[in-house]
Write a protein that holds these residues in place. Structure first.
Motif, PDB file in Angstrom:
ATOM      1  N   THR A  20      12.256  -4.005 -34.734  1.00 27.40           N
ATOM      2  CA  THR A  20      12.541  -2.661 -35.609  1.00 27.40           C
ATOM      3  C   THR A  20      11.166  -1.927 -35.287  1.00 27.40           C
ATOM      4  OG1 THR A  20      13.057  -1.591 -37.798  1.00 27.40           O
ATOM      5  CG2 THR A  20      11.495  -3.490 -37.616  1.00 27.40           C
ATOM      6  N   ASP A  21      11.354  -0.479 -35.338  1.00 28.26           N
ATOM      7  CA  ASP A  21      10.222   0.538 -34.902  1.00 28.26           C
ATOM      8  C   ASP A  21      10.431   1.774 -35.764  1.00 28.26           C
ATOM      9  OD1 ASP A  21       7.790   0.678 -33.089  1.00 28.26           O
ATOM     10  OD2 ASP A  21       8.913   2.658 -33.093  1.00 28.26           O
ATOM     11  N   VAL A  22       9.473   2.354 -36.152  1.00 26.76           N
ATOM     12  CA  VAL A  22       9.320   3.409 -37.007  1.00 26.76           C
ATOM     13  C   VAL A  22       9.889   4.770 -36.145  1.00 26.76           C
ATOM     14  CG1 VAL A  22       6.940   3.988 -36.428  1.00 26.76           C
ATOM     15  CG2 VAL A  22       7.978   5.054 -38.493  1.00 26.76           C
ATOM     16  N   GLY A  23       9.599   4.724 -34.804  1.00 26.96           N
ATOM     17  CA  GLY A  23      10.148   5.693 -34.042  1.00 26.96           C
ATOM     18  C   GLY A  23       8.891   6.429 -33.546  1.00 26.96           C
ATOM     19  N   ARG A  24       9.351   7.769 -32.928  1.00 27.84           N
ATOM     20  CA  ARG A  24       8.161   8.726 -32.674  1.00 27.84           C
ATOM     21  C   ARG A  24       8.026   9.908 -33.503  1.00 27.84           C
ATOM     22  NH1 ARG A  24       8.157   8.579 -26.060  1.00 27.84           N
ATOM     23  NH2 ARG A  24       7.181   6.530 -25.765  1.00 27.84           N
ATOM     24  N   VAL A  25       8.630  10.037 -34.433  1.00 27.52           N
ATOM     25  CA  VAL A  25       8.787  11.102 -35.082  1.00 27.52           C
ATOM     26  C   VAL A  25       8.646  10.893 -36.674  1.00 27.52           C
ATOM     27  CG1 VAL A  25      10.050  13.203 -36.185  1.00 27.52           C
ATOM     28  CG2 VAL A  25      10.013  12.541 -33.550  1.00 27.52           C
ATOM     29  N   ARG A  26       9.056   9.746 -37.358  1.00 25.82           N
ATOM     30  CA  ARG A  26       8.808   9.420 -38.801  1.00 25.82           C
ATOM     31  C   ARG A  26       7.698   8.959 -39.113  1.00 25.82           C
ATOM     32  NH1 ARG A  26      14.531   9.318 -40.344  1.00 25.82           N
ATOM     33  NH2 ARG A  26      15.161  11.545 -39.442  1.00 25.82           N
ATOM     34  N   ASP A 205      22.081   7.229 -31.616  1.00 24.57           N
ATOM     35  CA  ASP A 205      21.854   8.471 -31.509  1.00 24.57           C
ATOM     36  C   ASP A 205      21.251   8.629 -30.063  1.00 24.57           C
ATOM     37  OD1 ASP A 205      23.313   9.057 -33.724  1.00 24.57           O
ATOM     38  OD2 ASP A 205      21.542   9.897 -35.086  1.00 24.57           O
ATOM     39  N   GLU A 206      20.551   7.855 -29.735  1.00 21.98           N
ATOM     40  CA  GLU A 206      19.321   8.084 -28.581  1.00 21.98           C
ATOM     41  C   GLU A 206      20.067   7.518 -27.347  1.00 21.98           C
ATOM     42  OE1 GLU A 206      17.272  10.158 -28.961  1.00 21.98           O
ATOM     43  OE2 GLU A 206      16.092   9.861 -30.760  1.00 21.98           O
ATOM     44  N   VAL A 207      20.636   6.276 -27.583  1.00 19.49           N
ATOM     45  CA  VAL A 207      21.099   5.558 -26.155  1.00 19.49           C
ATOM     46  C   VAL A 207      22.482   5.589 -26.250  1.00 19.49           C
ATOM     47  CG1 VAL A 207      20.913   3.350 -24.995  1.00 19.49           C
ATOM     48  CG2 VAL A 207      19.014   4.319 -26.582  1.00 19.49           C
ATOM     49  N   ASP A 208      23.396   5.897 -25.285  1.00 20.97           N
ATOM     50  CA  ASP A 208      24.874   5.894 -25.381  1.00 20.97           C
ATOM     51  C   ASP A 208      25.473   4.440 -25.200  1.00 20.97           C
ATOM     52  OD1 ASP A 208      24.910   5.338 -22.728  1.00 20.97           O
ATOM     53  OD2 ASP A 208      25.482   7.313 -22.114  1.00 20.97           O
ATOM     54  N   ASP A 209      26.602   4.115 -25.619  1.00 19.02           N
ATOM     55  CA  ASP A 209      26.943   2.857 -25.575  1.00 19.02           C
ATOM     56  C   ASP A 209      26.974   2.216 -24.076  1.00 19.02           C
ATOM     57  OD1 ASP A 209      27.721   3.104 -28.123  1.00 19.02           O
ATOM     58  OD2 ASP A 209      29.877   2.777 -27.966  1.00 19.02           O
ATOM     59  N   ALA A 210      27.156   2.994 -23.066  1.00 15.11           N
ATOM     60  CA  ALA A 210      26.959   2.489 -21.776  1.00 15.11           C
ATOM     61  C   ALA A 210      25.497   1.807 -21.479  1.00 15.11           C
ATOM     62  CB  ALA A 210      27.398   3.373 -20.726  1.00 15.11           C
ATOM     63  N   GLU A 211      24.684   2.578 -21.722  1.00 15.08           N
ATOM     64  CA  GLU A 211      23.563   1.964 -21.738  1.00 15.08           C
ATOM     65  C   GLU A 211      23.119   0.692 -22.559  1.00 15.08           C
ATOM     66  OE1 GLU A 211      21.170   2.823 -19.328  1.00 15.08           O
ATOM     67  OE2 GLU A 211      19.392   2.055 -20.133  1.00 15.08           O
ATOM     68  N   ILE A 212      23.584   0.958 -23.754  1.00 19.21           N
ATOM     69  CA  ILE A 212      23.400  -0.315 -24.622  1.00 19.21           C
ATOM     70  C   ILE A 212      23.890  -1.664 -23.909  1.00 19.21           C
ATOM     71  CG2 ILE A 212      23.758  -1.217 -26.844  1.00 19.21           C
ATOM     72  CD1 ILE A 212      23.814   1.607 -28.047  1.00 19.21           C
ATOM     73  N   ALA A 232      14.199   1.821 -25.406  1.00 16.93           N
ATOM     74  CA  ALA A 232      14.953   2.700 -24.881  1.00 16.93           C
ATOM     75  C   ALA A 232      15.279   3.917 -25.958  1.00 16.93           C
ATOM     76  CB  ALA A 232      16.302   2.134 -24.499  1.00 16.93           C
ATOM     77  N   ALA A 233      15.529   3.580 -27.185  1.00 13.21           N
ATOM     78  CA  ALA A 233      15.590   4.541 -28.086  1.00 13.21           C
ATOM     79  C   ALA A 233      14.224   5.419 -28.285  1.00 13.21           C
ATOM     80  CB  ALA A 233      15.951   3.887 -29.600  1.00 13.21           C
ATOM     81  N   ASN A 234      13.244   4.797 -28.097  1.00 12.05           N
ATOM     82  CA  ASN A 234      11.982   5.539 -28.146  1.00 12.05           C
ATOM     83  C   ASN A 234      11.705   6.382 -26.936  1.00 12.05           C
ATOM     84  OD1 ASN A 234      11.160   4.792 -30.793  1.00 12.05           O
ATOM     85  ND2 ASN A 234       9.791   2.970 -30.261  1.00 12.05           N
ATOM     86  N   GLU A 235      11.846   5.959 -25.805  1.00 14.37           N
ATOM     87  CA  GLU A 235      11.733   6.728 -24.543  1.00 14.37           C
ATOM     88  C   GLU A 235      12.849   7.916 -24.666  1.00 14.37           C
ATOM     89  OE1 GLU A 235      12.766   3.676 -21.537  1.00 14.37           O
ATOM     90  OE2 GLU A 235      11.053   2.550 -22.024  1.00 14.37           O
ATOM     91  N   GLN A 236      13.809   7.688 -25.315  1.00 16.85           N
ATOM     92  CA  GLN A 236      14.841   8.878 -25.553  1.00 16.85           C
ATOM     93  C   GLN A 236      14.610   9.789 -26.450  1.00 16.85           C
ATOM     94  OE1 GLN A 236      17.328   9.737 -23.500  1.00 16.85           O
ATOM     95  NE2 GLN A 236      16.575   7.871 -22.205  1.00 16.85           N
ATOM     96  N   GLY A 237      13.309   9.706 -27.231  1.00 15.79           N
ATOM     97  CA  GLY A 237      12.854  10.575 -28.073  1.00 15.79           C
ATOM     98  C   GLY A 237      12.452   9.916 -29.391  1.00 15.79           C
ATOM     99  N   GLY A 238      13.091   8.880 -29.854  1.00 12.92           N
ATOM    100  CA  GLY A 238      12.688   8.142 -30.910  1.00 12.92           C
ATOM    101  C   GLY A 238      12.743   8.785 -32.229  1.00 12.92           C
ATOM    102  N   ARG A 239      13.668   9.659 -32.483  1.00 12.55           N
ATOM    103  CA  ARG A 239      13.596  10.675 -33.559  1.00 12.55           C
ATOM    104  C   ARG A 239      13.949   9.958 -35.048  1.00 12.55           C
ATOM    105  NH1 ARG A 239      16.810  14.684 -29.908  1.00 12.55           N
ATOM    106  NH2 ARG A 239      17.320  12.741 -28.802  1.00 12.55           N
ATOM    107  N   ASP A 240      14.279   8.662 -35.070  1.00 11.24           N
ATOM    108  CA  ASP A 240      14.725   7.995 -36.057  1.00 11.24           C
ATOM    109  C   ASP A 240      13.968   6.649 -36.021  1.00 11.24           C
ATOM    110  OD1 ASP A 240      15.652   7.494 -38.675  1.00 11.24           O
ATOM    111  OD2 ASP A 240      17.895   7.486 -37.855  1.00 11.24           O
TER     112      ASP A 240
END
Ligand code: MG
Length: 386
Positions: A20-26, A205-212, A232-240
């Motif tokens: 788990t990670d806080v992400g890049r915004v929160r 929200d950051e990574v689509d199903d195909a990439e997951i 991958a979620a953080n690389e795509q923005g990590g907004r959450d």
């Protein structure tokens, strides 16, 4: 934060990894997860003043307490979720700082009733997701309780459009919002080689199903897979906040025996949800909602079915609408009193002018007044109906 382990019992063996990670915004992480011997889950909390963190931690804690040794049947798993809902609901009402807090929850637990081979029960409330990967192909086995899922289920938008929809964070079910909760449940065979991916919306929200799916197939180790997805979620923005739990069935039933019944049933989506819940946690620095509800919970009932594109917007402005109705009812009552008073004055004056009294006329006048008031009152709802 990460966690990995392995567990085994009669005829089955599972391994897991979690990250788990806080992400890049929160600034805080309101997600929680549970990864214990026989129960695995992800909870995504919501509510101001870090209350979401409390809500998701309560949910994860109760699942850990009740299901770490598995469950005899799916009803036991469901009861743990219902208990978590009640615990969050009551905690929110004891503490004004936590009022309106809630959480999603998706989890799987081992069912081992000793009468038959072990199975898995999935429980789900909200828009965190459980996926299954079998033979390299990933399928979603939970249904989101969300506004956009309803639009997808009714054919109004596609899955791709749902991912970009401005209201994709509005959920229709969560733990802690109502005294009771409806829980989706599903029983699955424990099949050797299956992989389960549980995650919060910070991943999808950051990574689509195909990439997951690609990441799930790329990393054999469940801990490595979980960490790769969070990265991958953080690389795509990590907004959450982003949380992933990966569970591998190392030993279990023969994989050839259960290859069907893996598609999700969209009937699980809420056709006419009572409430819409803004799953975005509201932080002190962020502007509050137009309705002034600092908890992030939108309690207005939907006036129209969700098949209408404006349904959510209509629901969100429900508080002003309720205020508008109150003003209208007050105006009608005031008008009725004025009409009654004026009529009474006219009748009294009429009687005074025509003394001695003429009861027949009076009765008629009062009767007319009553009828006029009644007409005014009954016509009001029709004229204000949406
Ligand atoms: Mg989230």
């Amino acid at each position: 934060m990460t966690d990995a382990g392995e567990s085994t019992d009669r005829g089955w063996r599972i391994a897991w990894g979690a990250a788990t990670d806080v992400g890049r915004v929160r600034t805080s992480n309101e997600d929680s997860f549970v990864a214990e011997h026989m129960v695995f889950g992800v909870a995504d909390g919501m509510g101001g003043h870090q209350a979401g963190e409390v809500a998701s931690a309560i949910a994860a804690g109760i699942l850990r307490d009740r299901l770490s040794a598995g469950a005899a049947n799916v009803e036991v798993a469901e009861a743990a979720v219902v208990e978590a809902n009640a615990a969050i609901f009551h905690a929110a009402h004891r503490n004004s700082e936590q009022r309106g807090m809630g959480t999603t929850l998706t989890a799987i637990t081992v069912l081992d009733d000793e009468q038959q081979s072990a199975r898995l029960a999935m429980v789900n409330v909200g828009d965190s997701r459980t996926y299954m990967v079998r033979d390299g192909r990933m399928r979603r086995i939970s249904v989101d309780h969300s506004y956009v899922q309803e639009l997808v289920s009714t054919g109004h938008i596609t899955e791709a459009e749902a991912r970009l929809h401005p209201r994709r964070n509005i959920i229709t079910r969560a733990l802690g919002i109502e005294p009771t909760v409806r829980v989706d449940t599903r029983v699955l065979p424990l099949v050797r080689g299956d992989r389960y991916v549980l995650c919060s919306d910070g991943l999808v929200d950051e990574v689509d199903d195909a990439e997951i799916e690609r990441l799930a197939n790329e990393h054999a180790d469940p801990q490595a897979a979980a960490e790769a997805m969070v990265a991958a979620a953080n690389e795509q923005g990590g907004r959450d906040n982003v949380t992933v739990v990966v569970v591998d069935v190392l030993e279990g039933d023969d994989p050839t025996a259960h290859t069907s019944e893996l598609e999700v049933d969209p009937a699980w989506a809420d056709p006419a949800p009572d409430r819409l819940i803004d799953a975005e946690p509201i932080h002190a620095a962020e502007p509050s909602h137009a309705a002034g509800d600092a908890t992030g919970v939108i309690a207005a009932p939907l006036a129209a079915p969700l098949s209408m594109a404006g349904g959510a917007a209509g629901g969100q402005v429900g508080s002003p609408r309720r205020r508008g109705l109150g003003v209208l009812l007050f105006s009608v009552a005031l008008a009725a009193i004025i009409v009654f008073t004026v009529t009474l004055v006219l009748v009294v004056r009429h009687n005074a002018d025509n003394a001695p009294a003429q009861p027949t006329t009076t009765t008629s006048a009062v009767s007319t007044t009553t009828s006029a008031v009644s007409t005014t009152t009954s016509s009001t709802p029709a004229s204000t109906a949406p």
